[in-house]
Design a protein around this motif. Structure first.
Motif, PDB file in Angstrom:
ATOM      1  N   LYS A  13       0.801  -1.127  -0.114  1.00 41.40           N
ATOM      2  CA  LYS A  13       0.178   0.008   0.108  1.00 41.40           C
ATOM      3  C   LYS A  13       0.970   1.246   0.070  1.00 41.40           C
ATOM      4  O   LYS A  13       1.431   1.749   0.864  1.00 41.40           O
ATOM      5  N   LEU A  14       0.907   1.923  -1.274  1.00 42.16           N
ATOM      6  CA  LEU A  14       1.816   3.169  -1.216  1.00 42.16           C
ATOM      7  C   LEU A  14       1.151   4.228  -0.619  1.00 42.16           C
ATOM      8  O   LEU A  14      -0.183   4.500  -0.551  1.00 42.16           O
ATOM      9  N   ILE A  15       2.044   5.349  -0.104  1.00 42.82           N
ATOM     10  CA  ILE A  15       1.418   6.306   0.553  1.00 42.82           C
ATOM     11  C   ILE A  15       1.595   7.452  -0.428  1.00 42.82           C
ATOM     12  O   ILE A  15       2.206   7.718  -1.351  1.00 42.82           O
ATOM     13  N   LYS A  16       0.133   8.028  -0.560  1.00 44.07           N
ATOM     14  CA  LYS A  16      -0.011   8.911  -1.550  1.00 44.07           C
ATOM     15  C   LYS A  16       0.370  10.537  -1.096  1.00 44.07           C
ATOM     16  O   LYS A  16       0.647  11.052  -2.138  1.00 44.07           O
ATOM     17  N   THR A  17       0.432  10.749   0.098  1.00 49.24           N
ATOM     18  CA  THR A  17       0.824  11.839   0.809  1.00 49.24           C
ATOM     19  C   THR A  17       1.383  11.841   1.982  1.00 49.24           C
ATOM     20  O   THR A  17       1.111  11.126   2.714  1.00 49.24           O
ATOM     21  N   PRO A  18       2.414  12.512   2.300  1.00 46.47           N
ATOM     22  CA  PRO A  18       2.860  12.564   3.443  1.00 46.47           C
ATOM     23  C   PRO A  18       1.838  12.848   4.649  1.00 46.47           C
ATOM     24  O   PRO A  18       2.184  12.699   6.007  1.00 46.47           O
ATOM     25  N   PHE A  19       0.831  13.614   4.300  1.00 44.70           N
ATOM     26  CA  PHE A  19      -0.240  14.099   5.288  1.00 44.70           C
ATOM     27  C   PHE A  19      -0.699  12.547   5.878  1.00 44.70           C
ATOM     28  O   PHE A  19      -1.224  12.636   7.180  1.00 44.70           O
ATOM     29  N   GLU A  20      -0.967  11.721   5.250  1.00 42.22           N
ATOM     30  CA  GLU A  20      -1.360  10.605   5.507  1.00 42.22           C
ATOM     31  C   GLU A  20      -0.746  10.133   6.867  1.00 42.22           C
ATOM     32  O   GLU A  20      -1.326   9.527   7.718  1.00 42.22           O
ATOM     33  N   ILE A  21       0.549  10.056   6.837  1.00 43.97           N
ATOM     34  CA  ILE A  21       1.388   9.760   8.112  1.00 43.97           C
ATOM     35  C   ILE A  21       1.067  10.618   9.141  1.00 43.97           C
ATOM     36  O   ILE A  21       0.922   9.873  10.475  1.00 43.97           O
ATOM     37  N   VAL A  22       1.040  11.673   9.013  1.00 45.54           N
ATOM     38  CA  VAL A  22       0.868  12.786  10.201  1.00 45.54           C
ATOM     39  C   VAL A  22      -0.728  12.737  10.675  1.00 45.54           C
ATOM     40  O   VAL A  22      -0.862  12.532  11.856  1.00 45.54           O
ATOM     41  N   PHE A  23      -1.616  12.328   9.859  1.00 40.48           N
ATOM     42  CA  PHE A  23      -2.853  12.025  10.341  1.00 40.48           C
ATOM     43  C   PHE A  23      -3.285  10.778  11.107  1.00 40.48           C
ATOM     44  O   PHE A  23      -3.688  10.696  11.953  1.00 40.48           O
ATOM     45  N   ALA A  24      -2.396   9.931  10.862  1.00 41.75           N
ATOM     46  CA  ALA A  24      -2.419   8.561  11.240  1.00 41.75           C
ATOM     47  C   ALA A  24      -1.681   8.685  12.926  1.00 41.75           C
ATOM     48  O   ALA A  24      -2.354   8.216  13.789  1.00 41.75           O
ATOM     49  N   MET A  25      -0.691   9.561  12.841  1.00 42.13           N
ATOM     50  CA  MET A  25      -0.069   9.989  14.111  1.00 42.13           C
ATOM     51  C   MET A  25      -1.034  10.545  15.134  1.00 42.13           C
ATOM     52  O   MET A  25      -1.231  10.054  15.985  1.00 42.13           O
ATOM     53  N   CYS A  26      -1.511  11.600  14.474  1.00 45.62           N
ATOM     54  CA  CYS A  26      -2.795  12.219  15.258  1.00 45.62           C
ATOM     55  C   CYS A  26      -3.858  11.196  15.739  1.00 45.62           C
ATOM     56  O   CYS A  26      -4.362  11.350  17.147  1.00 45.62           O
ATOM     57  N   SER A  27      -4.509  10.178  14.979  1.00 47.92           N
ATOM     58  CA  SER A  27      -5.166   9.395  15.447  1.00 47.92           C
ATOM     59  C   SER A  27      -4.764   8.549  16.744  1.00 47.92           C
ATOM     60  O   SER A  27      -5.400   8.158  17.625  1.00 47.92           O
ATOM     61  N   PHE A  28      -3.465   8.351  16.426  1.00 51.11           N
ATOM     62  CA  PHE A  28      -2.783   7.114  17.524  1.00 51.11           C
ATOM     63  C   PHE A  28      -2.728   8.137  18.815  1.00 51.11           C
ATOM     64  O   PHE A  28      -2.784   7.718  19.935  1.00 51.11           O
ATOM     65  N   LEU A  29      -2.178   9.630  18.889  1.00 50.89           N
ATOM     66  CA  LEU A  29      -2.345  10.137  20.129  1.00 50.89           C
ATOM     67  C   LEU A  29      -3.668  10.469  20.750  1.00 50.89           C
ATOM     68  O   LEU A  29      -3.742  10.524  21.742  1.00 50.89           O
ATOM     69  N   HIS A  30      -4.807  10.289  19.753  1.00 50.62           N
ATOM     70  CA  HIS A  30      -6.111  10.803  20.292  1.00 50.62           C
ATOM     71  C   HIS A  30      -6.467   9.364  21.248  1.00 50.62           C
ATOM     72  O   HIS A  30      -7.053   9.532  22.126  1.00 50.62           O
ATOM     73  N   TYR A  31      -6.027   8.301  20.335  1.00 53.44           N
ATOM     74  CA  TYR A  31      -6.312   7.119  21.295  1.00 53.44           C
ATOM     75  C   TYR A  31      -5.325   6.895  22.355  1.00 53.44           C
ATOM     76  O   TYR A  31      -6.142   6.329  23.286  1.00 53.44           O
ATOM     77  N   TRP A  32      -4.051   7.367  22.450  1.00 56.48           N
ATOM     78  CA  TRP A  32      -3.400   7.234  23.697  1.00 56.48           C
ATOM     79  C   TRP A  32      -3.945   8.128  24.607  1.00 56.48           C
ATOM     80  O   TRP A  32      -3.848   7.795  25.933  1.00 56.48           O
TER      81      TRP A  32
END
Length: 65
Positions: A13-32
């Protein structure tokens, strides 16, 4: 970043934009934040929200360009 690398490497699964990584990080932070208590949770939530808001502004700037 590591999870995105693993998805790209093992799941093809290729990364379409670096923003995907940052939004995933925010999701993990919210979970945390749900696993934290008191002021730690509030600070994590506020930090995640600041990051998300900043990235949203960058996305809008990139779309406008």
């Amino acid at each position: 970043i590591w999870l995105a690398r693993n998805r790209a490497t093992f799941e093809k699964k290729l990364i379409k934009t670096p923003f995907e990584i940052v939004f995933a990080m925010c999701s993990f932070l919210h979970y945390w934040t749900g696993l934290q208590q008191g002021d730690d949770a509030k600070e994590l939530r506020a930090g995640a929200e600041q990051i998300r808001a900043s990235i949203m502004q960058l996305v809008k700037m990139c779309d406008a360009a």
